[in-house]
Scaffold this motif. Structure first.
Motif, PDB file in Angstrom:
ATOM      1  N   ALA A 211       0.838  -1.207   0.000  1.00 16.71           N
ATOM      2  CA  ALA A 211       0.000   0.000   0.000  1.00 16.71           C
ATOM      3  C   ALA A 211       0.870   1.253   0.000  1.00 16.71           C
ATOM      4  O   ALA A 211       0.586   2.208  -0.733  1.00 16.71           O
ATOM      5  N   GLU A 212       1.934   1.250   0.816  1.00 13.97           N
ATOM      6  CA  GLU A 212       2.829   2.395   0.840  1.00 13.97           C
ATOM      7  C   GLU A 212       3.509   2.565  -0.519  1.00 13.97           C
ATOM      8  O   GLU A 212       3.598   3.671  -1.048  1.00 13.97           O
ATOM      9  N   ALA A 213       3.962   1.479  -1.109  1.00 14.46           N
ATOM     10  CA  ALA A 213       4.605   1.536  -2.425  1.00 14.46           C
ATOM     11  C   ALA A 213       3.640   2.072  -3.472  1.00 14.46           C
ATOM     12  O   ALA A 213       4.015   2.903  -4.311  1.00 14.46           O
ATOM     13  N   ALA A 214       2.395   1.648  -3.420  1.00 15.99           N
ATOM     14  CA  ALA A 214       1.390   2.111  -4.379  1.00 15.99           C
ATOM     15  C   ALA A 214       1.123   3.606  -4.227  1.00 15.99           C
ATOM     16  O   ALA A 214       0.967   4.320  -5.227  1.00 15.99           O
ATOM     17  N   ARG A 215       1.099   4.101  -2.982  1.00 18.00           N
ATOM     18  CA  ARG A 215       0.889   5.538  -2.753  1.00 18.00           C
ATOM     19  C   ARG A 215       2.033   6.365  -3.330  1.00 18.00           C
ATOM     20  O   ARG A 215       1.824   7.374  -3.995  1.00 18.00           O
ATOM     21  N   TYR A 216       3.259   5.935  -3.080  1.00 25.46           N
ATOM     22  CA  TYR A 216       4.412   6.654  -3.617  1.00 25.46           C
ATOM     23  C   TYR A 216       4.419   6.622  -5.149  1.00 25.46           C
ATOM     24  O   TYR A 216       4.709   7.617  -5.798  1.00 25.46           O
ATOM     25  N   GLN A 217       4.109   5.468  -5.719  1.00 27.45           N
ATOM     26  CA  GLN A 217       4.102   5.357  -7.178  1.00 27.45           C
ATOM     27  C   GLN A 217       3.020   6.251  -7.783  1.00 27.45           C
ATOM     28  O   GLN A 217       3.263   6.934  -8.779  1.00 27.45           O
ATOM     29  N   ALA A 218       1.843   6.268  -7.177  1.00 22.64           N
ATOM     30  CA  ALA A 218       0.760   7.120  -7.684  1.00 22.64           C
ATOM     31  C   ALA A 218       1.170   8.587  -7.624  1.00 22.64           C
ATOM     32  O   ALA A 218       0.957   9.343  -8.581  1.00 22.64           O
ATOM     33  N   GLU A 219       1.798   9.000  -6.528  1.00 19.79           N
ATOM     34  CA  GLU A 219       2.242  10.391  -6.388  1.00 19.79           C
ATOM     35  C   GLU A 219       3.343  10.709  -7.392  1.00 19.79           C
ATOM     36  O   GLU A 219       3.373  11.787  -7.986  1.00 19.79           O
ATOM     37  N   TRP A 220       4.266   9.767  -7.615  1.00 23.68           N
ATOM     38  CA  TRP A 220       5.350   9.970  -8.582  1.00 23.68           C
ATOM     39  C   TRP A 220       4.786  10.156  -9.988  1.00 23.68           C
ATOM     40  O   TRP A 220       5.229  11.021 -10.722  1.00 23.68           O
ATOM     41  N   ARG A 221       3.788   9.382 -10.350  1.00 21.10           N
ATOM     42  CA  ARG A 221       3.186   9.505 -11.686  1.00 21.10           C
ATOM     43  C   ARG A 221       2.537  10.880 -11.883  1.00 21.10           C
ATOM     44  O   ARG A 221       2.481  11.377 -12.996  1.00 21.10           O
ATOM     45  N   ILE A 222       2.085  11.491 -10.804  1.00 19.30           N
ATOM     46  CA  ILE A 222       1.459  12.821 -10.902  1.00 19.30           C
ATOM     47  C   ILE A 222       2.511  13.921 -10.840  1.00 19.30           C
ATOM     48  O   ILE A 222       2.521  14.832 -11.661  1.00 19.30           O
ATOM     49  N   THR A 223       3.411  13.847  -9.865  1.00 19.34           N
ATOM     50  CA  THR A 223       4.345  14.949  -9.610  1.00 19.34           C
ATOM     51  C   THR A 223       5.710  14.790 -10.268  1.00 19.34           C
ATOM     52  O   THR A 223       6.408  15.776 -10.478  1.00 19.34           O
ATOM     53  N   GLY A 224       6.131  13.544 -10.518  1.00 15.26           N
ATOM     54  CA  GLY A 224       7.469  13.303 -11.031  1.00 15.26           C
ATOM     55  C   GLY A 224       8.527  13.291  -9.947  1.00 15.26           C
ATOM     56  O   GLY A 224       9.718  13.229 -10.235  1.00 15.26           O
ATOM     57  N   LEU A 225       8.110  13.346  -8.674  1.00 16.26           N
ATOM     58  CA  LEU A 225       9.054  13.364  -7.559  1.00 16.26           C
ATOM     59  C   LEU A 225       9.268  11.952  -7.021  1.00 16.26           C
ATOM     60  O   LEU A 225       8.313  11.227  -6.749  1.00 16.26           O
ATOM     61  N   CYS A 226      10.539  11.584  -6.826  1.00 14.34           N
ATOM     62  CA  CYS A 226      10.870  10.279  -6.263  1.00 14.34           C
ATOM     63  C   CYS A 226      10.441  10.228  -4.789  1.00 14.34           C
ATOM     64  O   CYS A 226      10.127  11.265  -4.193  1.00 14.34           O
ATOM     65  N   PRO A 227      10.435   9.036  -4.189  1.00 17.06           N
ATOM     66  CA  PRO A 227      10.033   8.940  -2.781  1.00 17.06           C
ATOM     67  C   PRO A 227      10.838   9.840  -1.844  1.00 17.06           C
ATOM     68  O   PRO A 227      10.281  10.449  -0.944  1.00 17.06           O
ATOM     69  N   ARG A 228      12.150   9.960  -2.056  1.00 16.61           N
ATOM     70  CA  ARG A 228      12.973  10.803  -1.176  1.00 16.61           C
ATOM     71  C   ARG A 228      12.530  12.261  -1.280  1.00 16.61           C
ATOM     72  O   ARG A 228      12.401  12.955  -0.281  1.00 16.61           O
ATOM     73  N   CYS A 229      12.293  12.740  -2.505  1.00 19.71           N
ATOM     74  CA  CYS A 229      11.863  14.127  -2.683  1.00 19.71           C
ATOM     75  C   CYS A 229      10.432  14.326  -2.185  1.00 19.71           C
ATOM     76  O   CYS A 229      10.108  15.384  -1.647  1.00 19.71           O
ATOM     77  N   GLN A 230       9.579  13.310  -2.330  1.00 19.46           N
ATOM     78  CA  GLN A 230       8.226  13.394  -1.774  1.00 19.46           C
ATOM     79  C   GLN A 230       8.304  13.539  -0.261  1.00 19.46           C
ATOM     80  O   GLN A 230       7.608  14.374   0.325  1.00 19.46           O
ATOM     81  N   ASP A 231       9.157  12.731   0.371  1.00 19.83           N
ATOM     82  CA  ASP A 231       9.316  12.804   1.827  1.00 19.83           C
ATOM     83  C   ASP A 231       9.832  14.173   2.256  1.00 19.83           C
ATOM     84  O   ASP A 231       9.380  14.742   3.245  1.00 19.83           O
ATOM     85  N   ALA A 232      10.786  14.719   1.503  1.00 16.22           N
ATOM     86  CA  ALA A 232      11.346  16.034   1.831  1.00 16.22           C
ATOM     87  C   ALA A 232      10.277  17.115   1.720  1.00 16.22           C
ATOM     88  O   ALA A 232      10.212  18.021   2.552  1.00 16.22           O
ATOM     89  N   LEU A 233       9.423  17.013   0.720  1.00 15.96           N
ATOM     90  CA  LEU A 233       8.353  17.983   0.540  1.00 15.96           C
ATOM     91  C   LEU A 233       7.363  17.916   1.707  1.00 15.96           C
ATOM     92  O   LEU A 233       6.970  18.938   2.261  1.00 15.96           O
ATOM     93  N   VAL A 234       7.000  16.714   2.111  1.00 14.81           N
ATOM     94  CA  VAL A 234       6.076  16.531   3.232  1.00 14.81           C
ATOM     95  C   VAL A 234       6.707  17.077   4.517  1.00 14.81           C
ATOM     96  O   VAL A 234       6.044  17.760   5.291  1.00 14.81           O
ATOM     97  N   ALA A 235       7.984  16.807   4.726  1.00 10.05           N
ATOM     98  CA  ALA A 235       8.667  17.302   5.935  1.00 10.05           C
ATOM     99  C   ALA A 235       8.690  18.817   5.948  1.00 10.05           C
ATOM    100  O   ALA A 235       8.483  19.447   7.000  1.00 10.05           O
ATOM    101  N   THR A 236       8.894  19.444   4.792  1.00  8.06           N
ATOM    102  CA  THR A 236       8.898  20.894   4.692  1.00  8.06           C
ATOM    103  C   THR A 236       7.515  21.452   5.007  1.00  8.06           C
ATOM    104  O   THR A 236       7.379  22.444   5.720  1.00  8.06           O
ATOM    105  N   GLU A 237       6.477  20.790   4.477  1.00  5.56           N
ATOM    106  CA  GLU A 237       5.102  21.244   4.732  1.00  5.56           C
ATOM    107  C   GLU A 237       4.747  21.105   6.203  1.00  5.56           C
ATOM    108  O   GLU A 237       4.082  21.967   6.764  1.00  5.56           O
ATOM    109  N   GLU A 238       5.184  20.005   6.821  1.00  9.21           N
ATOM    110  CA  GLU A 238       4.869  19.792   8.244  1.00  9.21           C
ATOM    111  C   GLU A 238       5.604  20.789   9.138  1.00  9.21           C
ATOM    112  O   GLU A 238       5.117  21.154  10.188  1.00  9.21           O
ATOM    113  N   ALA A 239       6.779  21.234   8.731  1.00  5.88           N
ATOM    114  CA  ALA A 239       7.566  22.182   9.509  1.00  5.88           C
ATOM    115  C   ALA A 239       6.986  23.585   9.423  1.00  5.88           C
ATOM    116  O   ALA A 239       7.270  24.427  10.282  1.00  5.88           O
TER     117      ALA A 239
END
Length: 79
Positions: free
Chosen positions: A50-78
């Motif tokens: 399920a986690e892999a599917a969420r990251y893949q779905a987000e990558w197909r939309i944004t073009g961001l790899c899991p590491r960059c997705q995580d960095a974006l979320v961390a920035t938003e949470e901060a």
């Protein structure tokens, strides 16, 4: 100006469709530009399918790899 033209201007000409087609992250300054599969064949390990599917779905939309997705979320949470 069209939305794809605007996005291309923001990303230095790189679009998420380019990144997905080339199986990589968006190029800097937005992403890291790294391939999803490293030269040694390793990839990110996910907790479950399920986690892999969420990251893949987000990558197909944004073009961001899991590491960059995580960095974006961390920035938003901060914020």
């Amino acid at each position: 100006m069209t939305i794809p033209d605007f996005l291309a201007a923001l990303s230095g000409g790189d679009l998420s469709t380019d990144a997905v087609r080339e199986e990589r992250c968006l190029k800097p300054p937005i992403g890291c530009g790294q391939p999803l599969i490293a030269e040694d064949g390793t990839t990110r390990v996910f907790w479950d399918e399920a986690e892999a599917a969420r990251y893949q779905a987000e990558w197909r939309i944004t073009g961001l790899c899991p590491r960059c997705q995580d960095a974006l979320v961390a920035t938003e949470e901060a914020s």
